[in-house]
Structure formats: C-alpha cells, structure tokens
Write an enzyme that holds these catalytic residues in place. Sequence first.
Site, PDB file in Angstrom:
ATOM      1  N   GLN A 222      11.406   6.548  11.708  1.00 15.14           N
ATOM      2  CA  GLN A 222       9.439   7.518  11.458  1.00 15.14           C
ATOM      3  C   GLN A 222       8.683   6.893  13.121  1.00 15.14           C
ATOM      4  O   GLN A 222       7.698   7.487  12.743  1.00 15.14           O
ATOM      5  CB  GLN A 222       8.316   6.308  10.811  1.00 15.14           C
ATOM      6  CG  GLN A 222       9.967   7.139   8.681  1.00 15.14           C
ATOM      7  CD  GLN A 222       9.847   6.100   7.961  1.00 15.14           C
ATOM      8  OE1 GLN A 222      10.771   5.683   7.592  1.00 15.14           O
ATOM      9  NE2 GLN A 222       7.860   6.294   8.136  1.00 15.14           N
ATOM     10  N   ARG A 369       5.972   3.180   1.437  1.00 18.82           N
ATOM     11  CA  ARG A 369       5.299   4.215   1.317  1.00 18.82           C
ATOM     12  C   ARG A 369       3.766   3.180   0.608  1.00 18.82           C
ATOM     13  O   ARG A 369       3.508   3.181  -0.050  1.00 18.82           O
ATOM     14  CB  ARG A 369       6.468   4.725  -0.731  1.00 18.82           C
ATOM     15  CG  ARG A 369       4.582   5.926  -0.177  1.00 18.82           C
ATOM     16  CD  ARG A 369       5.074   7.211  -1.451  1.00 18.82           C
ATOM     17  NE  ARG A 369       4.780   8.139  -1.105  1.00 18.82           N
ATOM     18  CZ  ARG A 369       5.176  10.411  -1.770  1.00 18.82           C
ATOM     19  NH1 ARG A 369       5.450   9.660  -2.707  1.00 18.82           N
ATOM     20  NH2 ARG A 369       4.441  10.681  -1.594  1.00 18.82           N
ATOM     21  N   CYS A 370       4.178   2.440   1.647  1.00 19.47           N
ATOM     22  CA  CYS A 370       2.343   1.455   1.746  1.00 19.47           C
ATOM     23  C   CYS A 370       2.306   0.692   2.605  1.00 19.47           C
ATOM     24  O   CYS A 370       3.048   0.656   4.103  1.00 19.47           O
ATOM     25  CB  CYS A 370       3.323   0.741   0.475  1.00 19.47           C
ATOM     26  SG  CYS A 370       2.796  -1.750   0.702  1.00 19.47           S
ATOM     27  N   GLU A 740       0.320   7.622   0.334  1.00 23.49           N
ATOM     28  CA  GLU A 740       0.744   6.453  -0.483  1.00 23.49           C
ATOM     29  C   GLU A 740      -0.162   5.819  -1.053  1.00 23.49           C
ATOM     30  O   GLU A 740       0.726   5.276  -2.185  1.00 23.49           O
ATOM     31  CB  GLU A 740       0.934   4.800   0.543  1.00 23.49           C
ATOM     32  CG  GLU A 740       2.000   5.865   1.796  1.00 23.49           C
ATOM     33  CD  GLU A 740       1.386   4.574   3.001  1.00 23.49           C
ATOM     34  OE1 GLU A 740       1.367   4.471   3.586  1.00 23.49           O
ATOM     35  OE2 GLU A 740       0.278   3.897   2.336  1.00 23.49           O
TER      36      GLU A 740
END
Length: 794
Positions: A222, A369-370, A740
């Site tokens: 990523q 996701r945070c 998110e």
Amino acid sequence: MTAAADPAPDGAYGPVRRKEDARFLRGQGTFVDDIQRPGMLYGAILRSPLAHARVVRVDTAAALAHPRVRAVITGETLEQRKLAWMPTLSRDVQAVLATDKVRFQGQEVACVIADDPYIAKDACEAIDVEYEPLPVIVNPRQAVAEGAPVIRDDKEGQAGNVIYDWEVGDAEGTEQAFAEADVVSRLQLHYPRSHPSPIECCGSIADFDRSTSKLTVYMTTQAPHIIRAAVALVAELPEHMIRIISPDIGGGFGNKVPVYPGYVCSILASILLERPVKWIEDKSGNLISTHFARDVYLDGEMALRRDGKILAVRMRTQADHGAFFSDAQPSKFKIGLMHSAFAAYDIPVAHMTTRGTYTNKAPGGVAYRCSFRVTEAMFFQERMMQAAAQDLGMDQAAFRRMNFVRDDDFPHRTPFGFLTDSGQYGKCLDVGLRAIGYDDFRKQQEEARSRGRLLGLGISTMTEPLGAGNSREYDILGIKMFDSAELKVHMTGKAIVRTGARGQGQGHETTWAQIVSHELGIPAEDIVVEEGDTDTAPFGMGTYASRSTPVAGAAVSMVSRKIRAKARKLAAHLLEVSEEDIEWELGRFYVRSAPDHGVTIQECAMAAYSNMPDGMEPGLENTAYYDPPNLTWPFAVYIVTVEVDPETGVWDVLNTVAVDDCGVRINPMIVEGQIMGGLAEAYAMANMQFITFDAEGNCVGSNYMDYMLPTAWETPGFELHSEVVTPCPHHPIGAKGIGECAAVGGPAAFVNAVLDALSETGVRNIDMPLLPDRVWEAITQRHDVSGAPPVRTD
Ligand code: CDP
C-alpha cells in the site's frame, strides 16, 4: 478554504461508475501472482509450529538435496550478511528469519527457493528444525507477571516485556474533575485481535538485473515509496536502482503496509541467484503471521454531573503488540491516534495512560481500516457513552446530544489536544434518529419486553482524524507525511495523473480523474490515473488511514490549479488579451467583454506544444506536493436495532441506519460502497469473527470457518443517509476522508444494540465477538462475558 484562482463550477463530481471495475469484473486485473518473468523461481516459507522456543539447529541438507531446489535461506544465511533483522516502522527490529529463538507461532524460519512453488513448499517439510520449547506469554498480564520470560532477549537493555509507557492529557486536572463529580461511570473491555484478511494475500516478485544492477520488485504494498526507502536502507542498495511496482491489489486494509520477511527473502534470493524470485503467501500464512489489528485492553472512567454533563475522562490502555513492535503509525505517538477518543464531545479535561507489551503472538497493532488505533478509541468511547447514560438513567440520544461539540464551537480543541474544525453532530444524530424511528422503536421495545421478546437499539458516533500529516506533527521514521500528484496534459488535451497514493480497490482511478475534470473541464474519460510505480509516480506515503482523498486528492486538485494557471496565460496569448481580461468557466476561458470569444482547455493544451508565447516554457505539466494544514474530521452516526433470542443468544439485525458527513463527496456511489463495506466489516467483528491464541500460543481460528468473512448472505441491509454535508474548511475541495469511517464507528453500534436488549439483566459488557453462546451466557448467568472465546487465557 485554500484559494482557487478560478471558482470551479460543479462539473465532474457525481455517481460515476468505477473505471477500474471494467477489468476487475472481467478477471483482467494484474495482481502480483499474475506476473510472470522469464526464468522465474519460487519461494516458500517454513514457519515455526511453536510460539516460543530456542532454535537449536536448522538442518537443510535434505531440502537442498532435491534436484529442483535452488537454495535454502536460513537465519544463519541472513546473519552472515547482517540481514537477519530488519527495522520496523515503529523503530523496533523484527527477525526476517529466526536465528536465536522463534517468538510466535507461524514465525518465518527458513525460505526454500525452487523451480516451482509446489517443490518449494514440499521441500520446506524436508527441513529439520530442532526447537527447545520456552514458556509462552499470550497476554499483557502474563507479560508483566513476576518471573515472566523475556521475549525480546535479543535487545540490549530489554529487561522485561514492556515496550513503552506513554501518557497524554492532563493528569492533575482530570483528578480534580473526578473529585468534583456527582457520578463516576466505569467500563472495562477488550477489543479482540482481528485480522484484515484481504482476499489477495501478500506477495512479491524480486527481479535483480546484474547487468544494470537494478532491482525491480512487484509487491502487494500500500506504500511503495516507503518500501523503496526501507529496501535502500536495509539492503544498502542505491535508491535510484530500486523500482517498486505495486500492481493491482486485492484488498489491503492496512495488512499491506508493513514489510514482511517473505518480501525480503525474495529480494535476497533474486540478488544471490540472479533470477527473478516470486513469493506468494498462502491463506494460512496470511492469517497466522501477517500483522493483526487491535488487541487492546481498555479501562476507563467518566466523571459526570448529575444533569448529564461530562466533566472528565480517564483511560488506561494496554496494547498487546505480539513479538515485534511493528505498527505503521506516526512515530511520535506510541499508540497511534488512540487519543482521538472523545473528540466529538465537549469534555474539559482528560488523561490517558498506555502501556505496550511484547507477547508470543504475531505482531499486532496494524491499522486495519483505521487511522492508527482510532477504531479502538471510538469503540471505547461509544461503549462508555452508553454505559454512562445508563448509570445516569438518561436517554442515550439525549446524553450524546447534550455533550456534543456544537456547530458554532469550531475550531475545537479536543480533550487530548487535537484541533477539530467543522461538523454538524446534532444534525447527523437527528437524521439518524428520525430514520430509525427512535421514539416508536422505544415503545415497541417496551411492549415486546412485556411479551418476553428482547429488542435493542444501539447508537454509535464517530469522528476520525483522517489525512496524516501535516508534516509538522506526522512522520514515519522521520519521513514527513504529505503527498503528491503529477499531472501531464498532452497536446490533444488528454491527460495522465499520477499520485503518491496507492489504491487497493477504493476507486482512485475514477475519483482522481473526476477531480481533474472538475478543476479543468477535461472529460474524466480523457484522463488516465496511474499509481504504484516508484519510477514514475511522485514521492508519496501511500494509501492507508483513509489519507488518500485528504492528502493525495488535495494534491490532485492543487496540481490541476497550477495547470489552469498556465493554461490561462496560454489562453490570453491565443485570445490576444491580457490575463486580467479573461474569465474561466468549466473547460473554457473567454474574454470578459466578449463571452463568445473563447478557447477551450484542449486548445490551450495544443498551444502549450505548438504556439506558446515568447519566453514561455513549453508543455503543460506540473507536480504538487500537498502538506495538509490539519487532519480532516469526518463525522458519522450509526444506529442499529436488533432482536435477541433469549433461548439461544442468537441476535438478528432489524435495521441499520448510517448518517455519514464526509464533506463534499467526489463520487457519492463510491462513498456509499465504502460505507457499506465498512459496515459489513463492523458487523462481522461484532458478530462472528473469532481469532485468538490458546495458552501455548497456538493461533486458534486462523481459518475461514472460525474467522468468518461475511458474504451478502450473512450481511444485513443498510440504510445510508447523505444529507448532512459539512465541507472541510482547509481541504481544497472541501472533502474529508471516508474509507474507514463505518468500520471504525460501526462495531459499537451493533454491540450497544445487543446490550440495550439485555439492559434488564444488568449485564454491562460482552466482549466481541458476540457469539450466541456468549450472549446466552450473559442472559442466563446475568454477568459480563469478557475475554476471547472459547479459549480463555485470562
Ligand atoms: O485512502 P483511501 O482511498 O482508502 O480513503 P478515502 O480517501 O476516504 O477514499 C476512498 C474512496 O472514496 C476514494 O475513491 C475517494 O476518492 C472516495 N471519496 C469521495 O468520493 N469523496 C470523499 N469526500 C471522500 C472519498
């Protein structure tokens, strides 16, 4: 708002179908495992079956005897090259392949390189490793117990298993506020380990070309530029001779930010063997050894006035980081942005202490996701809000509304020191309550209870700091957090935009084109978006923590404005007037006094290569590096209603309402997709995902029967609301992040709903996942249910 040279009329924003779906839906994406290189070899990793053991001997002779095995890399091979340990993004070191000890089950011990992946895997089984088992630690309490074995005895000066003690806030002021409180409410809970579990596992193909000394690595990352820097520093290779290409990614969710041993082994093997080497992690390897998320024990208190005003909050947290402290997070915050807790509430003072410990588990703490631990923060916040309202005997919604930061109170300094800048919290709550039919539901609930049926309603709100940096405060290992975009407009008015972000299914190829189109009037279909190749993309910190729109997206609009400024000069030249005499409308400059006399952006592009004024540099391209003045703070309200079966503990979702305010929505269809995906994950965490460790450190639940990914079959329907829009005051197009939000704020709404249904039992907490047997235990035994099921280690 950042000044725009010309106001951009609404043009390109809207629910456009995702460009990238054409290839994804046809199975035409190019993922790492789709890439073939001539003469490619394959790597497979041998993992430790034990959670804590001394490595006495690694015998590779039988594996090496296989005629199609090309090499076996062990910790010893790496140690000879000083590569057995690699730095982590949190300034710790992590073993690439074990040398002295294994420290968690699934840790990488050896890597076999063979002609095909099956031979490599089979040959792993021929490696004979002698282990001497050591006592195992699986939670922070055991980690600090007297006589606990020191897990990280490789580190000089590491006497015990504590990694850090860190605090934030005003201890004294908080103490004082507690002394003056009418009511003190307390809650203890554990946010269990969860795993991002992307559909595509991690993998890499390293291709070292001896003739040019160039290393090309295709990798599921990523953050390609951070990886390039890490490879340059660890392998001591010149950075310009390293090219990291992150092709299509089958989901990342934070799992693909860290550096994994498999990547390092494929790189080293390629350099040693002078052949391309592919390593693709299998599902078990991914679930057992790549970075987990959460695993935090939260214990907090709230000081309250009897009328419901919150006076102070105190939080004590303990994070279980596993064997290596390798969270990807801003360097100066030891527990990520956990201290974003309670940012939406007007609370005068707060204090948080936090302790991080090593345990014999795979590294934890990845920002699944945070935005760096905000999921844990928001979960605790909203569970605490429910508990406090209950203690006060106050209505859940009224208690929240009373304590919200009001619309005219911005900018607002949060109790832990962040600065929030905008929001309409009360309005979002009102929209949500109306949509769920709050008053009617409360009546139905009463009535149902009298007939033995258990209905519940849970509210959760969240405001999440998205878009790290600014660079003043946010860096990773000293690399400042900002992002970038490069835009090249070709002669015919078609364009290519590249950013330092790297989408993993979020739709950047669509939305970045929409931003350029919105700023310049070039149709979105005429714009190609490229990300993920360090040789072509400008430097950026990658995509995680929902930072792409707040930072890279902002850079896209800023670079478009630079292009527009140059195009204006070209237009003035073509129209033979001065720049001051021309106006801009989407896609066209015209003479103010003669609106029919104008030139399109495409005509300006042609002129940039064929008819530029004397002295002007030819071409129409530019780069923008965007360093945001602040984080963006989206806000959301999630409300869930459930029915719990008192006989079995099974609970069904009746209705879910989501009211998300992420400022200006570039593509509302993509935004809705992000919210739905997040809610599905939130529901799964609350309801069904179970992954834990037994007393020996065996990872229990590392399969998709126990660690269930919800499909459309399991996932309930969601009702989404978009009517509240509070533009971010400092973002060039008023957007805030969204990726998110629902995964961050959603879990507490589901858990609060089940606990609301159980309110008559006096049960205050059930730790996630709320599996039926745990809910049933709470109903029948009328006590809290904590810890990870079914293997209790506490
Ligand atoms: O960093 P990441 O892409 O995961 O998250 P994000 O910046 O929140 O964006 C997720 C997707 O939603 C991207 O395609 C964005 O462009 C889109 N989005 C949008 O259309 N409008 C917003 N206000 C925020 C995001």
